[in-house]
Design an enzyme around this catalytic site. Structure first.
Site, PDB file in Angstrom:
ATOM      1  N   GLY A 197       0.784  -1.227   0.000  1.00 10.21           N
ATOM      2  CA  GLY A 197       0.000   0.000   0.000  1.00 10.21           C
ATOM      3  C   GLY A 197       0.813   1.273   0.000  1.00 10.21           C
ATOM      4  N   GLU A 202       1.561 -36.271   0.572  1.00 10.58           N
ATOM      5  CA  GLU A 202       0.848 -35.197   1.280  1.00 10.58           C
ATOM      6  C   GLU A 202       0.373 -35.677   2.652  1.00 10.58           C
ATOM      7  OE1 GLU A 202       1.075 -32.334   0.195  1.00 10.58           O
ATOM      8  OE2 GLU A 202       1.783 -32.837  -1.828  1.00 10.58           O
TER       9      GLU A 202
END
Length: 604
Positions: free
Chosen positions: A207, A425
């Protein structure tokens, strides 16, 4: 006028000139032939002449014969007086008609028209060439002009602090600049010097540019925006000229704000690069330093700049009087993320009662740009499914898509690869579940996304600014859980763990060389001070600040950390081998399971 329009206009002019010349040549459509004076007298004596028209100067005549009235014969007259005396009786007798041509406009101007048209065509071509040359010179003169984009104070797209969510302390710091631009007399009377330059430091998407626009919007002053790379060109002196022109324009519009994005493109250390001390970038930086320090005391011009590499900027640029303040714009915390999500969701049809606190908690490490992109992706996913509102499932799917990439459900995967991916996984998940300080499981999938064949996503328990030694070791253990599961269950290993091994090795190396977490080497930093940002790390790291013996010790320490983590992962999976099989079996059947489903399977 652009090039095509200019060429089209020139073509029309040339065509009109050609048509005019052609029309003039056709004014007289009669056929014209020459005749000798002797032949004319013979024809008059034979009474075959219909008419004779003497020219204005009486040196020639146009003759028409009775048997050929459409043909005009031109005859040179030696003496008009003699000719008149000879033919006087025949004219009186009415054998033929003798007249003298009356001088008209075309007789006077006609002979000059082709030359005039030719001159006019030449002038048109010269004017076109001169105009092109003038345009080229104008562009050449504009080459050194500033390329800063001006956002006027009356712009309809004005940004204010209300459009910036989170960043509360940063906005408070910048509010002082807004007050100065609105009411400089208050500070001048107090004898205070407002900061002339503000450097916004932070990662991509946090930002920085938005804050600069908000300051300009709040102060209601013109805003000049330019990138650091817009100054630097291959021609020497152009960058310095653009800097001068930019500040000249800013002074004419003061009070105003100049914003230089990615200032590290032009503001790096002088004399440290391969180009020496006289390259174009350094001349541009020198001019920028002069302009920033050459302001009048109260000129109401504030320079703001943004970078994510403050360490490579020239010290002269950061000294008081130029960039007086550095404001760090970091990644938002959980409260700021919630505010950012609510801001971007304001104009989107979310289902009532959606809890942005939960979403903010699950998006630790996301920048403001990442959060905006996630909300936009959720809206796109909802529209793709023909929904009227956006629900939490769309946001969850968008979050995974932003982090990992889109799902590749159509990719054909063999049963062997599905089994390998499932156990890989499941190994990550089971190991992570058994570690005391590790984050909870958020989602496990064996559907390919992006470059990954599958993934295990974790849900951060809390925002962390630091990582402890035990947490880093546990992270390495969980990274190696997939490789260990392959080895234990399939009695083979694959290339699927390459990224896990790379990340684990990097963490171990940083523990030893950067964070001083080695038990044998002690709290010493190795190699960090010799990184040369101008030549590239690969070129510069050969000048390391430690011996070969120390390098060998570093390698041994890294190997020991990784191998101990491997053994820990192996021990955990051997103790929970049944749970590993259960999780892998469910993954093969469902392809994707949530953190709650995994927890239920693990507890069974």
């Amino acid at each position: 006028m652009n090039r095509k329009s200019a060429i089209r206009t020139l073509f029309v002019y040339v065509l009109l000139i050609g048509i005019a010349i052609y029309a003039i040549t056709l004014l007289d459509s009669n056929e014209i032939k020459e005749m000798s004076y002797t032949e004319l007298m013979q024809k008059i004596n034979d009474n075959t002449v219909e008419s004779v028209e003497l020219s204005n100067d009486r040196l020639s005549a146009n003759v028409k014969l009775k048997d050929e009235p459409d043909v005009t014969r031109v005859v040179d007259i030696p003496s008009s007086d003699t000719f008149n005396e000879v033919v006087k009786d025949k004219v009186t007798a009415g054998e033929f008609e003798l007249t003298v041509a009356q001088e008209g406009f075309m007789d006077t101007v006609g002979p000059y028209i082709p030359n005039l048209l030719l001159l006019l065509g030449t002038l048109v071509i010269l004017m076109y060439a001169l105009r092109k040359t003038t345009d080229s010179n104008s562009k050449a003169m504009d080459f050194g002009k500033s390329r800063a984009q001006k956002i006027d104070k009356n712009s309809p797209k004005k940004v204010t602090f209300a459009d910036v969510a989170g960043l509360q302390e940063e906005k408070e710091e910048l509010q002082e600049e807004v007050e100065f631009l609105k009411n400089p007399k208050k500070y001048i009377d107090m004898g205070a010097r407002i900061p002339k330059g503000i450097l916004l430091v932070g990662g991509p998407g946090t930002g920085k540019t938005l804050l600069a626009k908000a300051v300009a919007g709040e102060a209601n002053v013109p805003f000049f925006s330019i990138s650091g790379s817009d100054f630097v060109e291959m021609f020497v002196g152009v960058g310095a000229s653009r800097v001068r022109d930019m500040f000249k324009e800013a002074k004419a519009n003061s009070p105003c704000i100049i914003f230089i994005d990615e200032i590290d493109a032009v503001g790096r250390h002088r004399g440290a690069g391969l180009g020496g001390g006289h390259d174009e970038r350094e001349q541009t930086l020198n001019q920028l330093l002069v302009e920033m320090d050459g302001f009048a005391t109260h000129e109401s011009i504030i320079v703001m700049a943004a970078t994510n590499r403050p360490d490579i900027l020239d010290p002269a640029l950061l000294r008081p009087g130029r960039f007086d303040r550095q404001i760090v714009v970091g990644t938002p915390d959980v409260k700021a993320r919630e505010e950012i999500l609510e801001l971007h969701a304001k104009n989107k049809p979310f289902v009532p009662g959606i809890d942005f606190k939960v979403i903010a908690k699950n998006t630790a490490g996301f920048s403001g740009a990442d959060l905006e992109n996630m909300i936009n992706e959720a809206a796109l996913l909802a529209a793709r499914k023909d929904k009227k509102t956006i629900d939490i499932n769309d946001v969850e799917e968008a979050m995974v898509k932003v982090m990992m990439g889109p799902e590749k459900k159509s990719k054909v995967i063999s049963d062997k690869e599905r089994k390998l991916t499932a156990y890989h996984e499941a190994g990550h998940a089971v190991v992570a579940r058994c570690l005391p300080n590790h984050d909870d499981i958020h989602e496990i999938s064996i559907i390919p996304r992006g470059m990954a064949g599958g993934y295990t996503m974790y849900k951060p328990n809390e925002d962390k600014s630091y990582a402890s030694k035990s947490e880093m070791k546990e992270h390495i253990v969980s990274l190696l859980g997939g490789r260990v599961a392959e080895q234990l269950v399939l009695d083979d290993i694959s290339t699927g763990a390459s990224n896990d091994i790379e990340r684990a090795t990097k963490i171990a190396r940083e523990m030893v060389t950067k964070y001083g977490m080695s038990e044998n080497l002690g709290p010493i930093c190795f190699g960090g001070a010799q990184e040369e940002v101008f030549l590239g790390k690969e070129m510069a790291n050969h000048n390391r600040d430690y011996s070969e013996a120390t390098a060998s010790q570093i390698d041994n320490e890294i190997r020991e950390i990784v191998m101990n983590a491997y053994k820990s992962a192996e021990r955990i999976l051997k103790e929970n081998i049944e749970k590993l099989h259960k999780v892998a079996k469910v993954l093969i059947e469902k392809e994707k399971i949530t953190g709650e489903e995994f927890e239920n399977i693990f507890k069974e």
